[in-house]
Design a protein around this motif. Structure first.
Motif, PDB file in Angstrom:
ATOM      1  N   GLN A  64      -7.956   5.597  -1.926  1.00 24.52           N
ATOM      2  CA  GLN A  64      -8.504   4.131  -1.617  1.00 24.52           C
ATOM      3  C   GLN A  64      -6.925   3.809  -1.666  1.00 24.52           C
ATOM      4  O   GLN A  64      -7.232   2.667  -0.915  1.00 24.52           O
ATOM      5  N   THR A  65      -6.197   4.215  -2.658  1.00 24.03           N
ATOM      6  CA  THR A  65      -4.797   3.547  -2.597  1.00 24.03           C
ATOM      7  C   THR A  65      -3.978   4.145  -1.208  1.00 24.03           C
ATOM      8  O   THR A  65      -3.370   3.235  -0.874  1.00 24.03           O
ATOM      9  N   LYS A  66      -4.244   4.873  -0.660  1.00 25.04           N
ATOM     10  CA  LYS A  66      -3.486   5.769   0.602  1.00 25.04           C
ATOM     11  C   LYS A  66      -4.052   4.931   1.606  1.00 25.04           C
ATOM     12  O   LYS A  66      -3.443   4.958   2.852  1.00 25.04           O
ATOM     13  N   VAL A  67      -5.582   4.685   1.916  1.00 27.22           N
ATOM     14  CA  VAL A  67      -6.283   4.502   2.596  1.00 27.22           C
ATOM     15  C   VAL A  67      -5.650   2.836   2.564  1.00 27.22           C
ATOM     16  O   VAL A  67      -5.379   2.022   3.860  1.00 27.22           O
ATOM     17  N   SER A  68      -5.785   2.017   1.531  1.00 25.08           N
ATOM     18  CA  SER A  68      -5.080   0.933   1.468  1.00 25.08           C
ATOM     19  C   SER A  68      -3.538   0.890   2.382  1.00 25.08           C
ATOM     20  O   SER A  68      -3.634   0.206   3.088  1.00 25.08           O
ATOM     21  N   GLN A  69      -2.113   1.622   1.412  1.00 21.08           N
ATOM     22  CA  GLN A  69      -1.634   2.087   2.759  1.00 21.08           C
ATOM     23  C   GLN A  69      -1.270   1.954   4.136  1.00 21.08           C
ATOM     24  O   GLN A  69      -0.119   1.267   5.081  1.00 21.08           O
ATOM     25  N   LEU A  70      -2.173   3.091   4.041  1.00 20.53           N
ATOM     26  CA  LEU A  70      -2.313   3.870   5.177  1.00 20.53           C
ATOM     27  C   LEU A  70      -3.086   2.310   6.640  1.00 20.53           C
ATOM     28  O   LEU A  70      -2.237   2.417   7.561  1.00 20.53           O
ATOM     29  N   ARG A  71      -3.782   1.125   5.795  1.00 21.39           N
ATOM     30  CA  ARG A  71      -4.199   0.152   6.374  1.00 21.39           C
ATOM     31  C   ARG A  71      -2.794  -0.833   6.875  1.00 21.39           C
ATOM     32  O   ARG A  71      -2.860  -1.299   7.950  1.00 21.39           O
ATOM     33  N   LYS A  72      -1.610  -1.455   6.442  1.00 22.48           N
ATOM     34  CA  LYS A  72      -0.720  -2.219   6.580  1.00 22.48           C
ATOM     35  C   LYS A  72       0.103  -1.390   7.562  1.00 22.48           C
ATOM     36  O   LYS A  72       0.213  -2.166   8.008  1.00 22.48           O
ATOM     37  N   PHE A  73       0.060   0.075   7.690  1.00 21.13           N
ATOM     38  CA  PHE A  73       0.450   0.759   8.377  1.00 21.13           C
ATOM     39  C   PHE A  73       0.470   0.003  10.052  1.00 21.13           C
ATOM     40  O   PHE A  73       0.452   0.032  11.390  1.00 21.13           O
ATOM     41  N   VAL A  74      -1.533   0.373  10.307  1.00 20.22           N
ATOM     42  CA  VAL A  74      -2.478   1.058  11.678  1.00 20.22           C
ATOM     43  C   VAL A  74      -3.215  -1.081  11.922  1.00 20.22           C
ATOM     44  O   VAL A  74      -3.765  -1.056  13.061  1.00 20.22           O
ATOM     45  N   GLY A  75      -3.631  -1.576  10.365  1.00 20.06           N
ATOM     46  CA  GLY A  75      -4.107  -2.446  11.009  1.00 20.06           C
ATOM     47  C   GLY A  75      -5.504  -1.640  10.146  1.00 20.06           C
ATOM     48  O   GLY A  75      -5.946  -0.888   9.756  1.00 20.06           O
ATOM     49  N   ALA A  76      -6.069  -3.620   9.000  1.00 23.16           N
ATOM     50  CA  ALA A  76      -7.101  -3.003   8.070  1.00 23.16           C
ATOM     51  C   ALA A  76      -8.015  -2.908   9.198  1.00 23.16           C
ATOM     52  O   ALA A  76      -9.665  -1.889   8.479  1.00 23.16           O
ATOM     53  N   ASP A  77      -8.590  -3.213  10.165  1.00 23.93           N
ATOM     54  CA  ASP A  77      -9.587  -2.799  10.761  1.00 23.93           C
ATOM     55  C   ASP A  77      -9.560  -1.011  11.524  1.00 23.93           C
ATOM     56  O   ASP A  77     -10.262  -0.923  12.990  1.00 23.93           O
ATOM     57  N   ARG A  78      -8.317  -0.599  11.279  1.00 25.88           N
ATOM     58  CA  ARG A  78      -8.073   0.980  12.234  1.00 25.88           C
ATOM     59  C   ARG A  78      -9.723   2.062  11.385  1.00 25.88           C
ATOM     60  O   ARG A  78      -9.814   2.691  11.823  1.00 25.88           O
ATOM     61  N   VAL A  79      -9.245   1.156  10.645  1.00 24.40           N
ATOM     62  CA  VAL A  79      -9.790   2.734   9.366  1.00 24.40           C
ATOM     63  C   VAL A  79     -11.025   2.059   9.250  1.00 24.40           C
ATOM     64  O   VAL A  79     -11.100   0.670   7.705  1.00 24.40           O
ATOM     65  N   VAL A  80     -11.593   2.752   9.017  1.00 26.58           N
ATOM     66  CA  VAL A  80     -13.260   2.393   9.134  1.00 26.58           C
ATOM     67  C   VAL A  80     -14.549   2.770   7.504  1.00 26.58           C
ATOM     68  O   VAL A  80     -13.522   4.238   7.452  1.00 26.58           O
ATOM     69  N   LEU A  81     -14.904   2.261   6.405  1.00 24.49           N
ATOM     70  CA  LEU A  81     -15.569   2.828   5.910  1.00 24.49           C
ATOM     71  C   LEU A  81     -17.014   3.017   6.209  1.00 24.49           C
ATOM     72  O   LEU A  81     -17.746   2.011   6.316  1.00 24.49           O
ATOM     73  N   SER A  82     -17.666   3.927   6.121  1.00 22.46           N
ATOM     74  CA  SER A  82     -18.962   3.950   6.107  1.00 22.46           C
ATOM     75  C   SER A  82     -19.864   4.654   5.379  1.00 22.46           C
ATOM     76  O   SER A  82     -18.945   5.695   4.588  1.00 22.46           O
TER      77      SER A  82
END
Length: 236
Positions: A64-82
């Motif tokens: 989850q930490t890595k996902v949060s870091q990735l969202r900072k680079f590509v945008g929060a709406d780009r990495v979607v959790l389902s």
């Protein structure tokens, strides 16, 4: 945004400028999501992919930490959790591999050249040997080789393969038993005025096939050799 996987992993923003994604595990996470082409990837699978031998103590929290870091680079709406997992939301044409595949499918010399121009190195370069990327990297490389062969074949028939002799030679050395590739390399050498080298290339292919597989060159490569011997090659 634009995502590049035909070479080192690259990200470009909406303004065309590069977006640096420096941390190794965050880059691996992005590569893994790109491999899956917008399909969801279960969290447990991502953990296994990112930490195959030494998972962290609280793997899902670390993911989850890595996902949060990735969202900072590509945008929060780009990495979607389902419920099915995480996925990267990409639009049509945003990934260079998709643009290359469309160009390769079009098949015209112009489209093939344009598609091949997207390559900057091996697909998923720094992750090509990672288990999560290996099959996709190999699939794209096979498509690239086929596209090079199709472009070389088209140019050879119009006498214009000479300019590809260097590229074909490098690929032929990397794939010493790939007969069609070697046949096209021979045609390119011949059209470049290097007839002796073209014949030597055929003898080298024949020797390797006999030594490693116990077979002679097939009809396509043998047919190119016959064309060389009888001068039935379109002039440059």
């Amino acid at each position: 945004m634009r995502f590049g996987v035909l070479g080192p992993l690259a990200v470009h923003g909406n303004d065309g400028g590069p977006v640096a994604v420096p941390e190794g595990k965050v880059r691996a996470l992005l590569a893994d999501l790109l491999v899956h082409g917008g399909r969801p990837v279960p969290a447990d699978r991502l953990v296994e992919d990112l930490w195959p031998k030494d998972p962290p103590g609280r793997p899902l929290n670390t993911l989850q930490t890595k996902v949060s870091q990735l969202r900072k680079f590509v945008g929060a709406d780009r990495v979607v959790l389902s419920p099915a997992g995480y996925r990267l939301r990409v639009e049509e044409g945003e990934v260079d591999a998709d643009r290359f595949e469309r160009a390769a499918a079009a098949g015209s010399p112009g489209a093939l050249a344009e598609g091949l121009g997207l390559w900057r190195g091996p697909a998923y370069a720094e992750f090509a040997e990672a288990p999560f990327a290996r099959a996709e990297a190999a699939r794209l490389e096979e498509l690239r080789l086929t596209a090079v062969e199709e472009l070389a074949a088209a140019r050879a028939e119009s006498g214009g393969a000479a300019a590809m002799a260097g590229e074909l030679g490098e690929l032929a050395r990397a794939h010493p038993l790939r007969e069609r590739l070697h046949g096209l390399y021979m045609l390119a050498l011949y059209q470049a005025g290097r007839q002796g080298e073209a014949l030597e290339a055929y003898e080298g292919l024949r020797r390797r096939l006999r030594e490693e597989l116990g077979v002679d060159p097939g009809p396509e490569a043998a047919g190119v050799h016959a064309r060389l011997l009888h001068g039935r090659v379109p002039a440059a």
